[in-house]
Structure formats: C-alpha cells, structure tokens
Enzyme design. Structure first.
Site, short mmCIF file in Angstrom:
data_model
loop_
_atom_site.label_atom_id
_atom_site.label_comp_id
_atom_site.label_asym_id
_atom_site.label_seq_id
_atom_site.Cartn_x
_atom_site.Cartn_y
_atom_site.Cartn_z
N LYS A 106 0.85 -1.19 0.00
CA LYS A 106 0.00 0.00 0.00
C LYS A 106 0.89 1.24 0.00
O LYS A 106 1.76 1.38 0.86
CB LYS A 106 -0.90 -0.02 1.24
CG LYS A 106 -1.96 1.07 1.26
CD LYS A 106 -2.85 0.92 2.48
CE LYS A 106 -3.90 2.01 2.52
NZ LYS A 106 -4.78 1.89 3.73
N HIS A 143 -0.18 4.43 0.24
CA HIS A 143 -0.81 5.60 0.85
C HIS A 143 -1.26 5.23 2.26
O HIS A 143 -1.16 4.06 2.65
CB HIS A 143 -2.01 6.08 0.02
CG HIS A 143 -3.08 5.04 -0.12
ND1 HIS A 143 -2.99 4.00 -1.02
CD2 HIS A 143 -4.26 4.86 0.54
CE1 HIS A 143 -4.06 3.24 -0.93
NE2 HIS A 143 -4.85 3.73 0.02
#
Length: 238
Positions: free
Chosen positions: A115, A117
């Site tokens: 991921k 973010h």
C-alpha cells in the site's frame, strides 16, 4: 537416495476433537470427496476448502476448534499472524475466541500488495513482536509458511508455531534447478517442524479422516476410504 517414511497407521484410539472436526467439515461441505487436482498436479480423492466456512456460525465454530487444539498443545505465543488471504479471517476469528476464553492476544496480517498511501506497507494490525503463532488452513508445499516466516523475521519478531486445520500427511514437492518438480520424502508439516524449527498444531490429520471413514456404515464412505487409502499409499508420509 532417502527412503520415504512409511505412512503410519490410523490412531488406535480416535482423537475425539479431530473426529468432531472431520464431521463438522463434512457437514459444512468443506471436506469433499471426488477427484481434485492438487497444486502438485496429483489427482486427490478428497479436497479441503476452508473458504467454505463462509458464515459467522461456521467461522465461530472453526475458531473454537483451533482454540481447543492450540490450548491443549501447550504452545506459548505472544501474538497471532494470518497470512493473506485465507489466514486473515482465521487469525481474526481465533483472536476473538481466545479473548473470550481469557487469552487476549494481538493479531496482524499481511497484504499481498504494498500500500503506497495511508499507513503504507504490507502489514496490518498489531506490530509483529515476540513469539508469533501463524494460522493457516492447509499446507501443501509450505510456500506460504516460508513467506510468513521471512516476513515475521524481517519485522524483528520470532516465528514460533504454526496452527493449521488439516495435515494432509503427504509428500511435499520441490523445484529442481532445471525447473522440474519432484516429490520429496517428507511432508510440508515435517519440513516446517524439522528444518524451520516451528511447532505445528493441526486440528486433524489424514489419519483422523481415515479413522472417521472407518466408523461410518454407509457404503459410499467405505468407497471413499478405499480411495483415500490408495492415495495415501502412493503419496503419504508421517
């Protein structure tokens, strides 16, 4: 060349917890008989699909079986880890069940994609630390276990034990340098125990399935048992 370990005979005294679990898995349609191709390319007469523990009641009962086996084993651990993807609901459900019994443990799991973010990374949940119990459904080649162990060690924690629903007790496979796949004279569970040094808790083993089939009077069960015995004679270990 190492000679494969001969398959052991089914338990003389049936394990009550394992027998209840086999019955439960059959009732849920998780354990099925027929002809199924495994990851190793073998045609297996039975298949265990933990993804079919697919509602709250089934998942809660499954977690109770895991908790029963883990607590009875005496294994000591500090937290729970569920490898993506099937291990995620297993780890969460087990954490809830253990807390209900007075053993509140943090848990974490991983994503298969990074991921980029928010909090970022591949790990979700409690920080990996201390002695970690990995929870998964069934081990075939042990690939997922090795990946989890590397991830846990990379985070500075100790992979300590592994809990699975079913030990198929069959030969693992390995890929040679030339790309060919061959059987090896030990199971994925035995590899994790002997080579990686982890304790393994299995709710049930193939021996327990054979023991259950032996006690059933229906003709179909006798036929299923005969096919499973033939498969075990060819691929079984431990």
């Amino acid at each position: 060349m190492t000679t494969p370990t001969p398959p052991s005979a089914p338990h003389a005294n049936p394990d009550p917890l394992a027998q209840r679990f086999v019955q439960f898995a059959l009732a849920c349609g998780v354990l099925r008989f027929g002809e199924f191709k495994t990851k190793a390319g073998r045609l297996s007469p039975y298949f265990f699909n933990a993804g079919l523990f697919d509602d709250g009641a089934k998942l809660g009962q499954l977690a109770a079986f895991y908790a029963d086996r883990i607590l009875a084993s005496g294994v000591v651990f500090d937290m729970i880890f569920g490898p993506a993807y099937k291990g995620i609901p297993l780890a969460a459900a087990l954490a809830v069940e253990l807390a209900r019994r007075g053993h509140n443990k943090p848990f974490a799991y991983n994503r298969k994609e990074v991921k980029d973010h928010g909090e970022g990374g591949t790990l979700v949940g409690a920080p990996l630390q201390g002695r970690v119990l990995i929870v998964d459904d069934v081990m075939s080649a042990g690939t997922a276990a090795r990946e989890s162990i590397a991830l846990i060690r990379g985070a500075g924690a100790t992979p300590h034990a592994l809990a699975i629903a079913l030990d198929r007790q069959e030969m693992a496979t390995e890929v040679a340098a030339d790309g060919t796949v061959r059987d090896v004279p030990y199971s994925a569970v035995q590899y994790v125990q002997r080579e990686l040094g982890l304790a393994v808790c299995a709710i049930a083993r193939l021996d327990d399935l054979l023991q259950y089939l032996q006690t059933q009077q229906h003709p179909d069960m006798a036929q299923h048992r005969q096919r499973v015995l033939q498969y075990r004679a060819r691929y079984g270990v431990g």
